[in-house]
Structures are given as C-alpha cells and as structure tokens.
Design a protein around this motif. Structure first.
Motif, PDB file in Angstrom:
ATOM      1  N   GLU A   3       0.808  -1.219   0.000  1.00 38.66           N
ATOM      2  CA  GLU A   3       0.000   0.000   0.000  1.00 38.66           C
ATOM      3  C   GLU A   3       0.839   1.265   0.000  1.00 38.66           C
ATOM      4  O   GLU A   3       0.322   2.346  -0.208  1.00 38.66           O
ATOM      5  CB  GLU A   3      -0.962  -0.005   1.197  1.00 38.66           C
ATOM      6  N   HIS A   4       2.157   1.149   0.233  1.00 37.20           N
ATOM      7  CA  HIS A   4       3.006   2.338   0.261  1.00 37.20           C
ATOM      8  C   HIS A   4       3.430   2.703  -1.157  1.00 37.20           C
ATOM      9  O   HIS A   4       4.431   2.205  -1.656  1.00 37.20           O
ATOM     10  CB  HIS A   4       4.233   2.088   1.122  1.00 37.20           C
ATOM     11  N   THR A   5       2.626   3.584  -1.778  1.00 37.69           N
ATOM     12  CA  THR A   5       2.882   3.877  -3.191  1.00 37.69           C
ATOM     13  C   THR A   5       4.268   4.466  -3.408  1.00 37.69           C
ATOM     14  O   THR A   5       4.976   4.064  -4.331  1.00 37.69           O
ATOM     15  CB  THR A   5       1.811   4.874  -3.700  1.00 37.69           C
ATOM     16  N   VAL A   6       4.647   5.418  -2.543  1.00 39.70           N
ATOM     17  CA  VAL A   6       5.934   6.095  -2.745  1.00 39.70           C
ATOM     18  C   VAL A   6       7.077   5.091  -2.673  1.00 39.70           C
ATOM     19  O   VAL A   6       7.940   5.013  -3.560  1.00 39.70           O
ATOM     20  CB  VAL A   6       6.112   7.198  -1.683  1.00 39.70           C
ATOM     21  N   LEU A   7       7.060   4.265  -1.627  1.00 35.07           N
ATOM     22  CA  LEU A   7       8.113   3.263  -1.483  1.00 35.07           C
ATOM     23  C   LEU A   7       8.162   2.342  -2.693  1.00 35.07           C
ATOM     24  O   LEU A   7       9.224   2.017  -3.196  1.00 35.07           O
ATOM     25  CB  LEU A   7       7.869   2.435  -0.228  1.00 35.07           C
ATOM     26  N   ARG A   8       6.969   1.942  -3.141  1.00 30.46           N
ATOM     27  CA  ARG A   8       6.933   0.976  -4.237  1.00 30.46           C
ATOM     28  C   ARG A   8       7.529   1.581  -5.499  1.00 30.46           C
ATOM     29  O   ARG A   8       8.337   0.956  -6.185  1.00 30.46           O
ATOM     30  CB  ARG A   8       5.490   0.542  -4.472  1.00 30.46           C
ATOM     31  N   ILE A   9       7.154   2.826  -5.782  1.00 34.32           N
ATOM     32  CA  ILE A   9       7.629   3.433  -7.036  1.00 34.32           C
ATOM     33  C   ILE A   9       9.118   3.734  -6.951  1.00 34.32           C
ATOM     34  O   ILE A   9       9.878   3.463  -7.888  1.00 34.32           O
ATOM     35  CB  ILE A   9       6.802   4.699  -7.342  1.00 34.32           C
ATOM     36  N   ILE A  10       9.560   4.249  -5.785  1.00 36.58           N
ATOM     37  CA  ILE A  10      10.993   4.536  -5.637  1.00 36.58           C
ATOM     38  C   ILE A  10      11.797   3.247  -5.757  1.00 36.58           C
ATOM     39  O   ILE A  10      12.834   3.200  -6.426  1.00 36.58           O
ATOM     40  CB  ILE A  10      11.264   5.223  -4.282  1.00 36.58           C
ATOM     41  N   ALA A  11      11.292   2.174  -5.124  1.00 38.48           N
ATOM     42  CA  ALA A  11      12.012   0.907  -5.199  1.00 38.48           C
ATOM     43  C   ALA A  11      12.088   0.431  -6.637  1.00 38.48           C
ATOM     44  O   ALA A  11      13.142  -0.016  -7.103  1.00 38.48           O
ATOM     45  CB  ALA A  11      11.324  -0.146  -4.336  1.00 38.48           C
ATOM     46  N   LYS A  12      10.963   0.556  -7.360  1.00 38.95           N
ATOM     47  CA  LYS A  12      10.965   0.148  -8.766  1.00 38.95           C
ATOM     48  C   LYS A  12      12.013   0.912  -9.552  1.00 38.95           C
ATOM     49  O   LYS A  12      12.727   0.346 -10.378  1.00 38.95           O
ATOM     50  CB  LYS A  12       9.586   0.416  -9.374  1.00 38.95           C
ATOM     51  N   LEU A  13      12.105   2.221  -9.259  1.00 44.26           N
ATOM     52  CA  LEU A  13      13.084   3.041  -9.975  1.00 44.26           C
ATOM     53  C   LEU A  13      14.501   2.632  -9.611  1.00 44.26           C
ATOM     54  O   LEU A  13      15.405   2.712 -10.427  1.00 44.26           O
ATOM     55  CB  LEU A  13      12.882   4.520  -9.627  1.00 44.26           C
ATOM     56  N   LEU A  14      14.704   2.206  -8.358  1.00 45.08           N
ATOM     57  CA  LEU A  14      16.072   1.992  -7.873  1.00 45.08           C
ATOM     58  C   LEU A  14      16.625   0.606  -8.209  1.00 45.08           C
ATOM     59  O   LEU A  14      17.830   0.453  -8.395  1.00 45.08           O
ATOM     60  CB  LEU A  14      16.119   2.193  -6.354  1.00 45.08           C
ATOM     61  N   ILE A  15      15.746  -0.395  -8.273  1.00 46.45           N
ATOM     62  CA  ILE A  15      16.254  -1.772  -8.354  1.00 46.45           C
ATOM     63  C   ILE A  15      17.096  -1.990  -9.611  1.00 46.45           C
ATOM     64  O   ILE A  15      18.205  -2.539  -9.532  1.00 46.45           O
ATOM     65  CB  ILE A  15      15.085  -2.771  -8.279  1.00 46.45           C
ATOM     66  N   ALA A  16      16.600  -1.506 -10.753  1.00 47.12           N
ATOM     67  CA  ALA A  16      17.364  -1.715 -11.987  1.00 47.12           C
ATOM     68  C   ALA A  16      18.737  -1.033 -11.937  1.00 47.12           C
ATOM     69  O   ALA A  16      19.747  -1.682 -12.222  1.00 47.12           O
ATOM     70  CB  ALA A  16      16.552  -1.243 -13.188  1.00 47.12           C
ATOM     71  N   PRO A  17      18.819   0.260 -11.545  1.00 48.31           N
ATOM     72  CA  PRO A  17      20.158   0.866 -11.444  1.00 48.31           C
ATOM     73  C   PRO A  17      21.069   0.149 -10.454  1.00 48.31           C
ATOM     74  O   PRO A  17      22.279   0.054 -10.706  1.00 48.31           O
ATOM     75  CB  PRO A  17      19.873   2.296 -10.966  1.00 48.31           C
ATOM     76  N   ILE A  18      20.512  -0.381  -9.357  1.00 52.74           N
ATOM     77  CA  ILE A  18      21.366  -1.097  -8.402  1.00 52.74           C
ATOM     78  C   ILE A  18      21.966  -2.330  -9.074  1.00 52.74           C
ATOM     79  O   ILE A  18      23.155  -2.627  -8.924  1.00 52.74           O
ATOM     80  CB  ILE A  18      20.569  -1.500  -7.139  1.00 52.74           C
ATOM     81  N   ILE A  19      21.135  -3.029  -9.864  1.00 49.12           N
ATOM     82  CA  ILE A  19      21.652  -4.232 -10.534  1.00 49.12           C
ATOM     83  C   ILE A  19      22.718  -3.841 -11.550  1.00 49.12           C
ATOM     84  O   ILE A  19      23.765  -4.493 -11.662  1.00 49.12           O
ATOM     85  CB  ILE A  19      20.493  -5.005 -11.203  1.00 49.12           C
ATOM     86  N   ILE A  20      22.480  -2.732 -12.272  1.00 51.57           N
ATOM     87  CA  ILE A  20      23.485  -2.296 -13.245  1.00 51.57           C
ATOM     88  C   ILE A  20      24.771  -1.897 -12.534  1.00 51.57           C
ATOM     89  O   ILE A  20      25.880  -2.217 -12.982  1.00 51.57           O
ATOM     90  CB  ILE A  20      22.939  -1.132 -14.096  1.00 51.57           C
ATOM     91  N   PHE A  21      24.624  -1.235 -11.371  1.00 51.70           N
ATOM     92  CA  PHE A  21      25.819  -0.868 -10.597  1.00 51.70           C
ATOM     93  C   PHE A  21      26.572  -2.122 -10.163  1.00 51.70           C
ATOM     94  O   PHE A  21      27.810  -2.160 -10.209  1.00 51.70           O
ATOM     95  CB  PHE A  21      25.416  -0.031  -9.379  1.00 51.70           C
ATOM     96  N   ALA A  22      25.813  -3.162  -9.772  1.00 48.55           N
ATOM     97  CA  ALA A  22      26.468  -4.417  -9.384  1.00 48.55           C
ATOM     98  C   ALA A  22      27.266  -4.982 -10.554  1.00 48.55           C
ATOM     99  O   ALA A  22      28.421  -5.408 -10.388  1.00 48.55           O
ATOM    100  CB  ALA A  22      25.429  -5.428  -8.914  1.00 48.55           C
ATOM    101  N   LEU A  23      26.673  -4.958 -11.745  1.00 51.45           N
ATOM    102  CA  LEU A  23      27.386  -5.481 -12.912  1.00 51.45           C
ATOM    103  C   LEU A  23      28.612  -4.635 -13.214  1.00 51.45           C
ATOM    104  O   LEU A  23      29.673  -5.155 -13.581  1.00 51.45           O
ATOM    105  CB  LEU A  23      26.460  -5.506 -14.131  1.00 51.45           C
ATOM    106  N   TYR A  24      28.473  -3.303 -13.031  1.00 46.10           N
ATOM    107  CA  TYR A  24      29.623  -2.414 -13.244  1.00 46.10           C
ATOM    108  C   TYR A  24      30.743  -2.742 -12.263  1.00 46.10           C
ATOM    109  O   TYR A  24      31.911  -2.883 -12.643  1.00 46.10           O
ATOM    110  CB  TYR A  24      29.164  -0.971 -13.084  1.00 46.10           C
ATOM    111  N   VAL A  25      30.376  -2.893 -10.987  1.00 48.40           N
ATOM    112  CA  VAL A  25      31.390  -3.213  -9.972  1.00 48.40           C
ATOM    113  C   VAL A  25      32.022  -4.563 -10.288  1.00 48.40           C
ATOM    114  O   VAL A  25      33.221  -4.776 -10.107  1.00 48.40           O
ATOM    115  CB  VAL A  25      30.751  -3.215  -8.575  1.00 48.40           C
TER     116      VAL A  25
END
Lengths: 145, 192
Positions: A3-25
């Motif tokens: 039900e936490h819309t803000v958390l859900r949308i921010i998490a959606k935005l963040l997860i892909a860049p975090i994975i890309i950062f992991a691949l970069y590292v």
C-alpha cells in the motif's frame, strides 16, 4: 508493503540501477574499486529490496531458491575450474599466465573469470540465506510493534 | 590539522555516540537501524582512508544485508531485550572494561597514523604488489590483482567458505517445512 505507493515506485526506480551498478562493480573491478564479492552483495541487496517491497513470494518467483543453490555451487566451480584449466594448459593451479598466449592477457582473463565466480557465489548465498530467514516468520516489512 | 583529519575525528565521535546509544536501548528495532548506521559511518571512514573496496563491502553487507537479516530475525523472536539482573550487569561491565583496557593497551604498540616506516611500508612485497604488478598483471586496481591473482588460493578458500556458510544455513533452516513452496502457493501461513 503493497500500500506504500511512494516506497513501491521509488524501489521500482532503484532496483534496476542497483543491478546495473552491481554489474559495473563486477566487470569493472580491474579498473575501479570493487570486484566479485562487492558486486555479489550489491546484486543480492537489490533482490532483497525487491523482496522487502513486493513480498518474498514475488522475488522467489523471479529468482527461485532452487536456481540459487545451483548458481552458488557453480560460482565456486567456475573459480576452481579456471585453476584446473591453467593446469591443463601447462601451468600451476590458478596460474593465469597460461590462459592466453600473452601472460598479461591470461592474467586479465583469469581475473575476470575468477571474479565472476566469486560474484555468482556471493550473490546466490546471500540471497538464499535471506530467503530462509524471511520465509520462516512474518515477512520483514510487516512488523508492527 | 587537515580537513581529512577533522572528518576522521568527527566520524569516530559519531561511532562512539552510536555505540553508546545502542548500549542504552532496550527496543531492538532501533538497535538494528543504528547498527546499520554504524556500518555506514564505518564505510565513510574507510573511504576517507582510501579503502573504497572495503567501504563498498561494509556499506552493502553491514548497512544493507545484515540490517535486513536482523529485522527478519525479529520476526522469529521478540524485538525487545529482556532486562538483565544487576548482578550479571556488573559482570558484563567488568568483562567489557578489561577487554577494552587490553585493546587500548594494544594500540600503544601500533605505529602512529600514516607513519612511513611501518612493516607494511617496508616489506619487499610492497615493491612486488605496487610496482611489479603493473607489468606482470597490468590491472590498475591493485587490490583486485592481489586478491585474484597473487592471493588466488586464499580467495578460492574464502569463496568456498561463503558457499559452506550458505549450505550450512540451508541445511539447518531451509528444510523445516518438508516441502518447498511452489510458485503457485499462497504466502506462508503460520508455520513454526
């Protein structure tokens, strides 16, 4: 936490860049800080963030625990296998000089392979441990007291 | 005094404050959050010390994964510390003071911060790792070269340790329900 819309949308935005950062590292570890271990933990934390926001069940469906068990072992196999290949090509165990005609290139290939193995194992093990903990009680993120 | 030193001191003071706060708290949720914060401050300190590899690990493991594992554990146990009777508190205090004093005593033997004539700086391996590495392996990040190539056996051992840890946790906790939930299963009901 659906039900936490803000958390859900921010998490959606963040997860892909975090994975890309992991691949970069992971794959830039020869040139910049980081390497297999760091990349593995960052990748696992992206999955854990997904589980926290969308529920462990959703993450289990995306990355099943059975797969993690295989990839965790596969990582060590890649690492040790690189060493065995070095032996087959005439060197000592984990002597990457023999992986290519040019010893320096061999070292580069060896480091890439070995770090990939480390990353695979670390990401799988951390996520698997999280699954086990999160699957036993209430879901994390549901705590009310 | 340089800015870097000032920052170092400020962060160390933060660490002490966070540590004292954790010791005073009875409720364990804030404790989990504060240990995460502690790791984050540690990561900043490591960055200041030019150890970004360690800082990355500390931030991801200490501040991220461990905090979540703590929270998941609170779901299984209770999230409040039981009060300890005063007698045992005194024993704990004595143990802490003695250990702390021993650690302080040990720091007296350590070289001053940033000294140039420490064993690490004078070891012949320093030449090998920092200078010869650029020809032998030619990877700008020396840490990766040392961990992956010069000390490849150690890192293989570490990776195996991580796998073993994972296998151990899965063996102990992973099979408690007899049957793995399939994708179609509804979320857990009250299992114990």
């Amino acid at each position: 936490m659906q039900e936490h819309t803000v958390l859900r949308i921010i998490a959606k935005l963040l997860i892909a860049p975090i994975i890309i950062f992991a691949l970069y590292v992971q794959f830039h570890g020869d040139y910049s800080p980081g390497g297999g271990f760091q990349a593995g933990v960052i990748l696992a934390s992206a999955l854990i963030l997904h589980a926290l926001v969308f529920g462990v069940q959703a993450t289990r469906r995306a990355v099943p625990p059975a797969v993690l068990r295989v990839t965790a072992s596969l990582g060590v196999l890649i690492y040790a296998g690189t060493g065995v290949i070095c032996m087959l090509r005439g060197g000592a165990f984990l002597d990457y000089d023999y992986l290519a005609h040019n010893p320096v290139h061999g070292q580069h290939y060896g480091l890439l392979l070995v770090e990939f193995g480390v990353g695979m194992t670390v990401a799988s093990v951390v996520t698997a441990i999280f699954y086990v903990f999160a699957g036993r009680g209430r879901q994390p993120g549901e705590h009310e007291d | 005094m340089t800015t870097e030193m000032l920052l170092n001191y400020a962060l160390l003071v933060f660490l002490v404050v966070i540590g004292l706060t954790i010791a005073r708290l009875r409720h364990l949720f804030p404790v989990a959050m504060l240990t995460g914060l502690y790791s984050l401050v540690c990561a900043s300190l490591l960055t200041l010390l030019n150890a970004p590899d360690v800082a990355l690990t500390e931030a991801a493991v200490g501040a991220g994964v461990t905090t979540v594992l703590f929270l998941a554990t609170f779901g299984l146990t209770r999230a409040r510390e039981k009060p300890v009777e005063p007698q045992r508190q005194i024993i704990g205090l004595i143990v802490t003071l003695v250990t702390g004093a021993a650690l302080f005593y040990a720091t007296l033997d350590m070289p001053p911060f940033g000294a140039a004539d420490t064993p690490v700086q004078q070891s012949p391996l320093r030449e090998r790792y920092l200078v010869a590495e650029q020809k032998e392996i030619d990877v700008p990040n020396t840490v990766t070269a040392v961990l992956g190539s010069y000390r490849g056996y150690d890192t293989l051992g570490e990776t195996t340790v991580i796998l073993t840890a994972g296998v151990g946790v899965l063996l102990l906790l992973g099979r408690s329900r007899r049957r793995r939930p399939r994708p179609g299963d509804s979320p857990r009901r009250g299992n114990s």
